[in-house]
Design a protein around this motif. Structure first.
Motif, PDB file in Angstrom:
ATOM      1  N   ALA A  43      -7.268  -3.425   4.493  1.00  0.00           N
ATOM      2  CA  ALA A  43      -8.387  -2.872   3.403  1.00  0.00           C
ATOM      3  C   ALA A  43      -8.821  -1.365   4.102  1.00  0.00           C
ATOM      4  O   ALA A  43      -9.032  -0.555   3.224  1.00  0.00           O
ATOM      5  N   ALA A  44      -8.964  -1.393   5.275  1.00  0.00           N
ATOM      6  CA  ALA A  44      -9.243   0.267   5.883  1.00  0.00           C
ATOM      7  C   ALA A  44      -8.037   0.942   5.763  1.00  0.00           C
ATOM      8  O   ALA A  44      -8.247   2.262   5.414  1.00  0.00           O
ATOM      9  N   LYS A 103     -13.957   3.296  11.382  1.00  0.00           N
ATOM     10  CA  LYS A 103     -14.159   2.114  10.579  1.00  0.00           C
ATOM     11  C   LYS A 103     -14.194   0.713  11.568  1.00  0.00           C
ATOM     12  O   LYS A 103     -14.407  -0.183  10.984  1.00  0.00           O
ATOM     13  N   ALA A 132      -9.573   8.053  11.436  1.00  0.00           N
ATOM     14  CA  ALA A 132     -10.391   7.428  10.505  1.00  0.00           C
ATOM     15  C   ALA A 132     -10.574   6.094  10.634  1.00  0.00           C
ATOM     16  O   ALA A 132     -11.657   5.742  10.383  1.00  0.00           O
ATOM     17  N   LEU A 133      -9.372   5.330  11.016  1.00  0.00           N
ATOM     18  CA  LEU A 133      -9.803   3.993  11.259  1.00  0.00           C
ATOM     19  C   LEU A 133     -10.639   3.639  12.605  1.00  0.00           C
ATOM     20  O   LEU A 133     -11.226   2.560  12.350  1.00  0.00           O
ATOM     21  N   GLN A 138      -2.584  11.184   1.817  1.00  0.00           N
ATOM     22  CA  GLN A 138      -2.124  11.695   0.427  1.00  0.00           C
ATOM     23  C   GLN A 138      -0.712  11.433   0.074  1.00  0.00           C
ATOM     24  O   GLN A 138      -0.320  11.050  -0.827  1.00  0.00           O
ATOM     25  N   LEU A 159       0.712  -1.130  -0.091  1.00  0.00           N
ATOM     26  CA  LEU A 159       0.003  -0.033   0.028  1.00  0.00           C
ATOM     27  C   LEU A 159       0.777   1.234   0.030  1.00  0.00           C
ATOM     28  O   LEU A 159       0.194   2.353  -0.014  1.00  0.00           O
ATOM     29  N   ALA A 196      -6.092   1.058   3.228  1.00  0.00           N
ATOM     30  CA  ALA A 196      -5.851   1.355   1.671  1.00  0.00           C
ATOM     31  C   ALA A 196      -7.125   2.588   1.529  1.00  0.00           C
ATOM     32  O   ALA A 196      -6.876   3.431   0.983  1.00  0.00           O
ATOM     33  N   GLN A 197      -8.159   2.302   2.444  1.00  0.00           N
ATOM     34  CA  GLN A 197      -9.168   3.588   2.141  1.00  0.00           C
ATOM     35  C   GLN A 197      -9.176   4.696   3.106  1.00  0.00           C
ATOM     36  O   GLN A 197      -9.328   5.773   2.379  1.00  0.00           O
ATOM     37  N   CYS A 198      -8.327   4.786   4.006  1.00  0.00           N
ATOM     38  CA  CYS A 198      -8.002   5.908   4.884  1.00  0.00           C
ATOM     39  C   CYS A 198      -6.600   6.426   4.530  1.00  0.00           C
ATOM     40  O   CYS A 198      -6.212   7.403   5.177  1.00  0.00           O
ATOM     41  N   GLN A 199      -5.847   6.022   3.478  1.00  0.00           N
ATOM     42  CA  GLN A 199      -4.389   6.269   3.231  1.00  0.00           C
ATOM     43  C   GLN A 199      -4.205   7.814   2.870  1.00  0.00           C
ATOM     44  O   GLN A 199      -4.908   8.486   2.265  1.00  0.00           O
TER      45      GLN A 199
END
Length: 386
Positions: free
Chosen positions: A376-377, A339, A335-336, A384, A307, A379-382
């Motif tokens: 997976a989380a 989720k 953010a995590l 910038q 990632l 990846a979504q919260c990465q």
């Protein structure tokens, strides 16, 4: 000017470094219950999943029934009960030492050792990334305090060669709690032997986890007999609470006579010692726990690297993701959490400036699908700039 505490607190908030305890409504384990919501827990030090193991819990309950919930006194008054003695003997055998001595916490063990062994005219040498308790113990000892670059055996040897101190004690973490990497103990043992120094290893994060029997860093690196002072905690890999120091008969007798943090504090409840006897046995015998950890560590590292996250050089359950800024690390943690993942953002002064991170910790209680869900989380919260 007085005590302007409000200004100090406000500054800590502006720096995004304000700390607050979260109230957990369930036991330590794979999941954490917080504010009525269940999270996958990736910030506990319960590496082997023993903190809520049924056999360990049962031993604690039976210990409380047999010995009460408090020891009633310090070890040297009348608080040293039979389970304490049995645990000390078991820890000595486990670590291949003549004797072991129980302390109420790892912090107290480290302060006790250094203030008992060192004074003015002595010198203590510490890795720059050592745990706060090691640094505080060195400062409180009154010895000349020296720090060397992280995991740099040559720099240590150079400092030792220049020292004319009466006693020289080198103090390092076996596994560094915020980076997850291991100290080069062979290099340090050689430096100490060449310059008439003693080596002390704080293996809080290695006991239970490293070595085929969970004996820690000094065994995986083959230096157990070259390390005069070994400290380990019971509240991480072993899942209970407290700490111990193991070494020669003379070392332990010295600590009994001179370590103020041992002499002047109430002994841990005997029920904790009873529970630890069971968790220690399970940590030695149940190799599947370390096998599971190794599988999860490899899976997480491969996925996080793919990632684009910056990993630390760690093969232990401590897998930090280096983020950089305090703001970004805190935002990713939050953010995590949204989720369903509980992972703490670690910021200065715990880590150096510009090295804020998420300290992901893995446990034998986790499942493969837990790690996949976390990846997976991530990846979504990465962020910038990762």
């Amino acid at each position: 000017m007085g005590f302007d505490l409000a200004t100090d607190l406000a500054a800590r908030r502006r720096q995004h470094r304000y700390r607050q305890a979260r109230i957990m409504d369930g036991p330590s384990g794979r999941h954490a219950l917080l504010g009525g919501r269940q999270y996958l827990n990736f910030c506990s030090n319960d590496y082997l999943g023993l903190a809520n193991d049924p056999a360990v819990v049962a031993a604690f309950q039976q210990g409380a029934a047999d010995w009460g919930v408090g020891s009633g006194a310090s070890h040297l008054v009348c608080g040293h009960q039979r389970p304490h003695q049995q645990l000390e003997e078991a820890l000595a055998a486990h670590t291949g030492r003549q004797r072991a001595l129980l302390f109420s916490t790892g912090y107290m063990a480290n302060l006790g050792v250094m203030t008992a062994l060192l004074s003015k005219g002595d010198a203590v040498f510490q890795d720059r990334l050592n745990h706060a308790s090691l640094l505080d113990g060195g400062l409180l000892s009154g010895a000349r305090f020296r720090r060397f670059p992280h995991n740099d055996g040559q720099a240590l040897a150079s400092q030792l060669a220049r020292s004319e101190a009466r006693r020289k004690l080198v103090v390092v973490d076996g596994v560094f709690s915020m980076d997850g990497d291991e100290a080069p103990l062979v290099d340090y043992a050689e430096a100490c032997e060449g310059h008439d120094a003693w080596l002390m290893v704080d293996d809080a994060h290695g006991i239970g986890v490293l070595d085929a029997q969970g004996r820690g860093s000094v065994f995986t690196q083959g230096v157990n007999e070259r390390v005069p002072v070994l400290m380990g905690t019971l509240g991480k890999g072993l899942g209970t609470a407290g700490a111990f120091v193991a070494g020669s008969d003379e070392l332990i007798e010295t600590l009994i006579q001179f370590a103020r943090t041992f002499i002047y504090t109430t002994a841990m409840p005997a029920a904790v010692a009873s529970a630890t006897l069971v968790s220690l046995r399970k940590s030695r015998e149940e190799n599947w726990r370390r096998d599971t950890l190794a599988e999860l560590i490899a899976r997480f590292r491969e996925g996080a690297r793919a990632l684009g996250y910056t990993l630390m050089p760690s093969q232990t359950p401590i897998q930090p993701l280096l983020i950089g800024s305090d703001v970004d690390a805190t935002a990713l943690s939050e953010a995590l959490r949204e989720k369903g993942f509980l992972i703490t953002a670690i910021r200065p002064p715990t880590v150096p400036e510009g090295e804020a991170r998420l300290r992901v910790t893995l446990s034998a209680a986790h499942e493969v699908e837990d790690v996949d869900a976390l990846l997976a989380a991530l990846a979504q919260c990465q962020p910038q700039d990762v």
